[in-house]
Design a protein around this motif. Structure first.
Motif, PDB file in Angstrom:
ATOM      1  N   ASN A 657      -3.823  -9.327  15.627  1.00  0.00           N
ATOM      2  CA  ASN A 657      -3.950 -10.673  16.188  1.00  0.00           C
ATOM      3  C   ASN A 657      -2.587 -11.332  16.379  1.00  0.00           C
ATOM      4  N   ILE A 658      -1.681 -11.114  15.414  1.00  0.00           N
ATOM      5  CA  ILE A 658      -0.332 -11.667  15.537  1.00  0.00           C
ATOM      6  C   ILE A 658       0.355 -11.120  16.781  1.00  0.00           C
ATOM      7  N   CYS A 659       0.214  -9.805  16.992  1.00  0.00           N
ATOM      8  CA  CYS A 659       0.846  -9.172  18.157  1.00  0.00           C
ATOM      9  C   CYS A 659       0.236  -9.663  19.471  1.00  0.00           C
ATOM     10  N   SER A 660      -0.965 -10.214  19.412  1.00  0.00           N
ATOM     11  CA  SER A 660      -1.620 -10.703  20.628  1.00  0.00           C
ATOM     12  C   SER A 660      -1.001 -12.006  21.120  1.00  0.00           C
ATOM     13  N   VAL A 661      -0.440 -12.796  20.207  1.00  0.00           N
ATOM     14  CA  VAL A 661       0.072 -14.113  20.608  1.00  0.00           C
ATOM     15  C   VAL A 661       1.597 -14.212  20.527  1.00  0.00           C
ATOM     16  N   VAL A 662       2.251 -13.312  19.793  1.00  0.00           N
ATOM     17  CA  VAL A 662       3.709 -13.366  19.675  1.00  0.00           C
ATOM     18  C   VAL A 662       4.329 -12.544  20.795  1.00  0.00           C
ATOM     19  N   PRO A 663       5.218 -13.142  21.583  1.00  0.00           N
ATOM     20  CA  PRO A 663       5.878 -12.385  22.649  1.00  0.00           C
ATOM     21  C   PRO A 663       6.992 -11.505  22.104  1.00  0.00           C
ATOM     22  N   ASP A 664       7.364 -10.513  22.879  1.00  0.00           N
ATOM     23  CA  ASP A 664       8.535  -9.680  22.606  1.00  0.00           C
ATOM     24  C   ASP A 664       8.464  -8.957  21.255  1.00  0.00           C
ATOM     25  N   GLY A 665       9.439  -9.192  20.353  1.00  0.00           N
ATOM     26  CA  GLY A 665       9.569  -8.353  19.167  1.00  0.00           C
ATOM     27  C   GLY A 665       8.951  -8.921  17.912  1.00  0.00           C
ATOM     28  N   VAL A 666       8.238  -8.057  17.163  1.00  0.00           N
ATOM     29  CA  VAL A 666       7.671  -8.398  15.858  1.00  0.00           C
ATOM     30  C   VAL A 666       8.199  -7.375  14.856  1.00  0.00           C
ATOM     31  N   VAL A 667       8.785  -7.852  13.739  1.00  0.00           N
ATOM     32  CA  VAL A 667       9.321  -6.963  12.708  1.00  0.00           C
ATOM     33  C   VAL A 667       8.545  -7.201  11.421  1.00  0.00           C
ATOM     34  N   VAL A 668       7.991  -6.128  10.859  1.00  0.00           N
ATOM     35  CA  VAL A 668       7.197  -6.207   9.638  1.00  0.00           C
ATOM     36  C   VAL A 668       7.948  -5.487   8.520  1.00  0.00           C
ATOM     37  N   PHE A 669       8.095  -6.149   7.375  1.00  0.00           N
ATOM     38  CA  PHE A 669       8.774  -5.560   6.221  1.00  0.00           C
ATOM     39  C   PHE A 669       7.765  -5.276   5.118  1.00  0.00           C
ATOM     40  N   PHE A 670       7.683  -3.996   4.697  1.00  0.00           N
ATOM     41  CA  PHE A 670       6.789  -3.559   3.629  1.00  0.00           C
ATOM     42  C   PHE A 670       7.577  -3.422   2.328  1.00  0.00           C
ATOM     43  N   PRO A 671       6.890  -3.390   1.186  1.00  0.00           N
ATOM     44  CA  PRO A 671       7.597  -3.335  -0.105  1.00  0.00           C
ATOM     45  C   PRO A 671       8.376  -2.051  -0.343  1.00  0.00           C
ATOM     46  N   SER A 672       7.921  -0.918   0.210  1.00  0.00           N
ATOM     47  CA  SER A 672       8.600   0.353  -0.052  1.00  0.00           C
ATOM     48  C   SER A 672       8.249   1.352   1.039  1.00  0.00           C
ATOM     49  N   TYR A 673       9.044   2.419   1.121  1.00  0.00           N
ATOM     50  CA  TYR A 673       8.761   3.485   2.089  1.00  0.00           C
ATOM     51  C   TYR A 673       7.433   4.159   1.768  1.00  0.00           C
ATOM     52  N   GLY A 674       7.188   4.366   0.470  1.00  0.00           N
ATOM     53  CA  GLY A 674       5.944   5.022   0.078  1.00  0.00           C
ATOM     54  C   GLY A 674       4.725   4.226   0.505  1.00  0.00           C
ATOM     55  N   TYR A 675       4.776   2.919   0.326  1.00  0.00           N
ATOM     56  CA  TYR A 675       3.622   2.099   0.710  1.00  0.00           C
ATOM     57  C   TYR A 675       3.483   2.022   2.224  1.00  0.00           C
ATOM     58  N   LEU A 676       4.582   1.984   2.941  1.00  0.00           N
ATOM     59  CA  LEU A 676       4.513   2.010   4.404  1.00  0.00           C
ATOM     60  C   LEU A 676       3.828   3.285   4.869  1.00  0.00           C
ATOM     61  N   ASN A 744      -0.738   2.765  28.380  1.00  0.00           N
ATOM     62  CA  ASN A 744      -0.934   1.419  27.829  1.00  0.00           C
ATOM     63  C   ASN A 744      -0.290   0.398  28.761  1.00  0.00           C
ATOM     64  N   PRO A 745      -0.896   0.186  29.942  1.00  0.00           N
ATOM     65  CA  PRO A 745      -0.281  -0.702  30.935  1.00  0.00           C
ATOM     66  C   PRO A 745      -0.176  -2.148  30.476  1.00  0.00           C
ATOM     67  N   ARG A 746      -0.979  -2.551  29.481  1.00  0.00           N
ATOM     68  CA  ARG A 746      -0.946  -3.945  29.028  1.00  0.00           C
ATOM     69  C   ARG A 746       0.029  -4.142  27.872  1.00  0.00           C
ATOM     70  N   GLN A 747       0.750  -3.108  27.526  1.00  0.00           N
ATOM     71  CA  GLN A 747       1.678  -3.165  26.404  1.00  0.00           C
ATOM     72  C   GLN A 747       2.856  -4.095  26.729  1.00  0.00           C
ATOM     73  N   LYS A 748       3.133  -5.041  25.842  1.00  0.00           N
ATOM     74  CA  LYS A 748       4.227  -5.985  26.045  1.00  0.00           C
ATOM     75  C   LYS A 748       5.001  -6.156  24.740  1.00  0.00           C
ATOM     76  N   GLY A 749       6.306  -5.955  24.819  1.00  0.00           N
ATOM     77  CA  GLY A 749       7.135  -6.105  23.636  1.00  0.00           C
ATOM     78  C   GLY A 749       7.081  -4.890  22.725  1.00  0.00           C
ATOM     79  N   ALA A 750       7.472  -5.083  21.474  1.00  0.00           N
ATOM     80  CA  ALA A 750       7.542  -3.961  20.535  1.00  0.00           C
ATOM     81  C   ALA A 750       7.273  -4.450  19.115  1.00  0.00           C
ATOM     82  N   LEU A 751       6.793  -3.524  18.296  1.00  0.00           N
ATOM     83  CA  LEU A 751       6.489  -3.776  16.893  1.00  0.00           C
ATOM     84  C   LEU A 751       7.267  -2.769  16.060  1.00  0.00           C
ATOM     85  N   LEU A 752       8.016  -3.267  15.071  1.00  0.00           N
ATOM     86  CA  LEU A 752       8.838  -2.413  14.216  1.00  0.00           C
ATOM     87  C   LEU A 752       8.374  -2.550  12.773  1.00  0.00           C
ATOM     88  N   LEU A 753       7.991  -1.433  12.167  1.00  0.00           N
ATOM     89  CA  LEU A 753       7.565  -1.402  10.774  1.00  0.00           C
ATOM     90  C   LEU A 753       8.747  -0.949   9.916  1.00  0.00           C
TER      91      LEU A 753
END
Length: 936
Positions: A657-676, A744-753
């Motif tokens: 849902n966040i990616c649906s309304v936020v334009p361009d780039g979204v960066v998500v930070f997880f607690p650890s590599y293992g949990y990601l 994915n023609p409707r793809q806009k921006g990017a998401l980084l985990l």
């Protein structure tokens, strides 16, 4: 802005010579820094200024403005002192003496500045003619004055002269005749040919005036600071009245500015211009080879000496004339054929600002080697949010079982070739090195077969076999360092491996790891154990054959940092994310009174409308009817609960849902590599469904969340050990220069985990479109069950308890009629110094409770510093805007919220933790809609 001991409204306005019109927060920051430096007397400033607020330039302008003012005031003070010394003499005599002194000071300043100006003019002419080779490494394959021998002459190498250890005897000083035997040198001494004593070369060194030592974590950060240092212009360090007296008050040629004299210091690895040395690669090998050349009869041709004193002075003047970076220092040394590492020391007395990386400042031995004296000078530590970890890292050491085995094989190879040539103590000492290697290897072998995977090692048992516990480790370390054993052995092994490769034409072997240097580092730590350090063992997973390591860890930076805190006139810790402050006070300056510590957290330069901070505690809003119970969809990513697949799926839907309304780039930070990895695994394989229906028939399955996220935005993830540069480049391209994805023609921006504490969480700039939203998942607490953190917590508890109970034994004042004093306890649980003069009494139970709280706060603060650093990746300049989403109910508690930076707390939507997903979507939609309407 929050502050301690700071009231800028009561202070007169200062011209900080900022090259631009400073913002209010920059003025506040500069005033605070200036006041800390002006007070002196071991003052400390802990200053936070968010990234994007011009922190570096503010530090430069405040510090240099203070320094120039201080120098002018000192000039005036010398005139007053001269007049006072002539008290009672006729006025004409006093005036004549003062005039001569003014003329002499003016002449010295103008001659120095004229000399540097000629250097700058010459540099400019070279640039205009295109002959300047600035920031380009010159060819390392040039001839080095006779030291390098080409590959064609490799077989003619005299192995004994190159690799055999010189005669060594404990207690001997560096001597050109040190390669001769004891008997030979005794005979030469008897006939008066025992060598000459060193004579200090005299030159025209200037007075060693007060300096600013500026340090940061990396060379790239230092280079950026030096670039900023070139922007502002500052008035001369000599009083303007002296210049006006000579040139006339209205003369156009009266100097109005003076270039900052800055000197960057670095290691031999960065500055060595001798190809035969610099090509060795490792810092330890370069250091050893450099030291060896100084002691040999064939000395390094680039070493400063009486023969090249002119070039040394030229180097000094050119370095001080142009505000150089490390590449400039290398270039100047190469052009003048003088070693930049050693020649730079001649420039230290005349420098105003000295820049250097953390290790060179934080280690006393490194400071002494470079001739750095902190007494009475200024220390500015930038990017200081990780200063406590940095102190621990420069004093840390580790060694693996595989390295010990490798070192033993190398020594056996060396002794097999040169054993019969080893004389006197050399044979004894090399044997002792082997015994130490065998003893450590046996201990690790035994531990490798034990059940425990990690723990604390008893240093008294490490060397219990092979009689190694009877060896004088101090003497052994001195031997390895002075004899250059590590360099000789490793160089010989590399030489033989290279010859074997050349003769067989097989695939070239990997250069040997400098394992003997690693051994020296570990033994040095072993001989310097304190109550603040521990030795740990840890089995290394995924290695073949199985491996295990020993590591030395400094549990507290207090003692190691005390030599800096107690010497400098003032220390400033500055950073973009310094909150929470309490740890720095408790663990870096525990004995400093509160009136000597200034803390400040600046606001951001952005308007409040450019920031939206939201705490997402649950999917559903908490209403008056359900707030007494914990909602089923509560987000709590604690270690015990974060593997709940239903919660992971709910967070995936929230992110969708966040990616649906936020334009361009979204960066998500997880607690650890293992949990990601765990979350990605769930998202890729578990399908979602509309589970809100309570009908008997199961709802239709939908695509996995991973696929649905990919349909919204180009998806990237950070991996442990992977290339962060490549990921960042692809992420940036997907936002700024997107290529249409036919799938994915409707793809806009990017998401980084990404991961908190990973490569993307520090030093990466997610400005503007690259970071329109930063999502923090959970609280990344360190692993409390690890041996290292158990030891840290126990050390803080015990040291705090000892200090609290020790205060009970402090003699009380004679003012017995005063009312009993109470302790002022800060948020770390560490008592502040008492404001009254009566005796403090505290029970053991109370002291134990405070010590436990101090340990808990230290643990929690480590987590929050990492969170704050990740949040700081967004909002990088005044016109930037972004949303920050904190996904965990614990972010809604006062304790955690209070440890966020002030500018984040100020941008937090009130009551957001109770409004659920629906409230978040409304807030994000309105926030970004408003930015579109503003044309942003």
């Amino acid at each position: 802005m929050t502050s301690t001991n700071l009231n800028p409204c009561d202070e007169p306005m200062l011209d900080f010579h900022h090259p631009y019109t400073p913002y209010d927060v920059q003025l506040q920051f500069m005033r605070a820094a200036y006041d800390v430096l002006e007070k002196g007397d071991r003052q400390v400033g802990i200053l936070e200024s968010p990234t994007g607020t011009g922190k570096s330039l503010s530090l430069i302008c405040s510090a240099l403005t203070w320094l120039r003012n201080h120098k002018r005031n000192r000039y005036e003070a010398t005139f007053d002192a001269t007049a006072a010394s002539l008290a009672g003499e006729p006025d004409w005599m006093i005036e004549s003496a003062l005039r001569r002194k003014r003329q002499e000071l003016t002449r010295q300043w103008e001659e120095r500045e004229a000399r540097l100006e000629r250097v700058r003019a010459r540099e400019k002419a070279l640039e205009e003619r295109g002959r300047d080779s600035k920031r380009q490494r010159l060819d390392h394959n040039e001839d080095d004055g006779g030291h390098h021998r080409g590959r064609g002459k490799r077989k003619e190498l005299d192995e004994e002269a190159e690799f055999l250890i010189a005669y060594w005897e404990d207690g001997t000083d560096d001597d050109p005749l040190s390669n001769l035997s004891k008997e030979t040198r005794a005979l030469l001494n008897k006939v008066g040919l025992g060598g000459t004593k060193k004579v200090d070369e005299e030159d025209d060194e200037v007075e060693d005036d007060i300096k600013i030592y500026y340090t940061s974590r990396t060379h790239s950060q230092l280079t950026q600071f030096i670039s900023e240092l070139r922007r502002p212009e500052f008035p001369p360090s000599i009083p303007s009245g002296l210049l006006s007296e000579k040139h006339g008050r209205d003369a156009k040629d009266t100097p109005t500015k003076e270039v900052v004299k800055q000197l960057p210091l670095s290691s031999r690895q960065k500055l060595c211009i001798n190809p035969s040395v610099s090509r060795l690669g490792s810092l330890a090998a370069i250091n050893d080879r450099c030291s060896e050349l100084q002691q040999s009869t064939t000395k390094c041709a680039f070493m400063p000496s009486a023969d090249n004193l002119k070039q040394t002075h030229q180097f000094r003047d050119e370095a001080l004339a142009i505000v150089p970076d490390i590449e400039d220092m290398y270039r100047i040394g190469k052009q003048l054929q003088i070693c930049p590492y050693y020649a730079s020391r001649k420039a230290i007395p005349a420098a105003e600002v000295i820049t250097l990386p953390y290790p060179l400042l934080l280690q006393r031995s490194a400071r002494e080697a470079l001739g750095i004296k902190l007494e009475g000078n200024i220390v500015i530590i930038d990017e200081a949010h990780n200063i406590m970890d940095a102190v621990a890292n420069v004093h840390a050491a580790e060694i693996r079982l595989s390295e010990l085995r490798r070192a033993k094989l190398m020594l056996i190879m060396y002794v097999k070739r040169f054993g019969k040539k080893l004389k006197g103590e050399n044979r004894v000492m090399v044997t002792q090195v082997v015994r130490v290697l065998e003893a450590l290897s046996e201990w690790l072998d035994e531990t490798l077969n034990a059940q425990a995977s990690q723990g604390i090692a008893d240093p008294n048992t490490l060397l219990k076999t092979r009689g190694a516990d009877q060896i004088n480790l101090y003497k052994l370390i001195k031997y390895i360092q002075e004899s250059k054993l590590a360099y000789k052995v490793e160089s010989y092994v590399t030489h033989t491996e290279t010859e074997a490769h050349d003769s067989s034409r097989s695939q070239k072997s990997t250069p040997s790891t400098p394992v003997l240097h690693t051994l020296v580092s570990f033994l040095t730590a072993l001989t310097n154990l304190t109550t603040e350090g521990r030795i740990f063992f840890e089995k290394l997973p995924g290695t073949a054959p199985p491996d295990i390591k020993l590591s030395y860890l400094l549990l507290s930076p207090t003692h190691a940092f005390s030599s800096i805190a107690s010497s400098a006139r003032a220390v400033i810790l500055a950073g973009g994310t310094m909150s929470p402050f309490d740890d720095y006070k408790a663990h870096l300056f525990p004995t400093l009174s509160p009136d000597k510590i200034t803390t400040m957290s600046c606001g951001h330069v952005i308007p409040s409308s450019n920031l939206c901070v939201w705490t997402l505690a649950s999917t559903l809003p908490v209403t008056t009817t359900n707030k007494s119970t914990v909602p089923v969809e509560t987000f709590e990513f604690s270690f015990q609960k974060r593997s709940d697949r239903a919660m992971v799926m709910q967070f995936g839907l929230a992110l969708l849902n966040i990616c649906s309304v936020v334009p361009d780039g979204v960066v998500v930070f997880f607690p650890s590599y293992g949990y990601l990895d765990e979350v990605v695994q769930i998202w890729q394989h578990q399908q979602t469904s509309d589970s809100s229906s309570s009908t008997a028939a199961p709802p239709p399955a939908k695509q996995p969340i991973w696929d649905r996220l990919v349909a919204k935005k180009a998806l990237f993830r950070e991996t442990k050990g992977g290339s962060s540069d490549e990921v960042l480049q692809n992420y940036t391209q997907a936002i700024l220069s997107p290529v249409v994805d036919n799938d994915n023609p409707r793809q806009k921006g990017a998401l980084l985990l990404s991961v908190v504490g990973g490569k993307m969480s520090e030093g990466i700039n997610f400005s503007d479109r690259l970071g329109r939203c930063v999502v923090i998942v959970g609280l990344p607490y360190p692993n409390m069950h690890s041996a290292e953190w158990k030891a840290r917590i126990e050390h803080i508890k015990s040291s705090t308890l000892t200090r609290l109970l020790g205060e009970n034994d402090t003699p009380s004042s004679s003012h017995h009629l005063d009312p009993p004093a109470t302790t002022n306890t800060n948020s770390t649980g560490v008592p502040e110094p008492l404001t009254t003069v009566t005796k403090l009494t505290i029970t053991r139970d109370e002291a134990t409770a405070q010590a436990t709280q101090a340990a808990r706060d230290f643990y929690e603060n480590a987590c929050m510093r990492a969170v704050n650093q990740s949040i700081g990746r967004a909002i990088r300049h005044r016109g930037d805007y972004a949303a920050i989403v904190l996904v965990d109910r614990r972010f809604g508690t006062d304790r955690i919220r209070g440890k966020l930076p002030d500018w984040i707390q100020g941008g937090m939507v009130a009551g957001s933790e109770g409004k659920g997903m629906q409230g978040l979507m409304g807030a994000l939609s309105g926030f970004f809609r408003g930015k579109r309407e503003e044309g942003l």
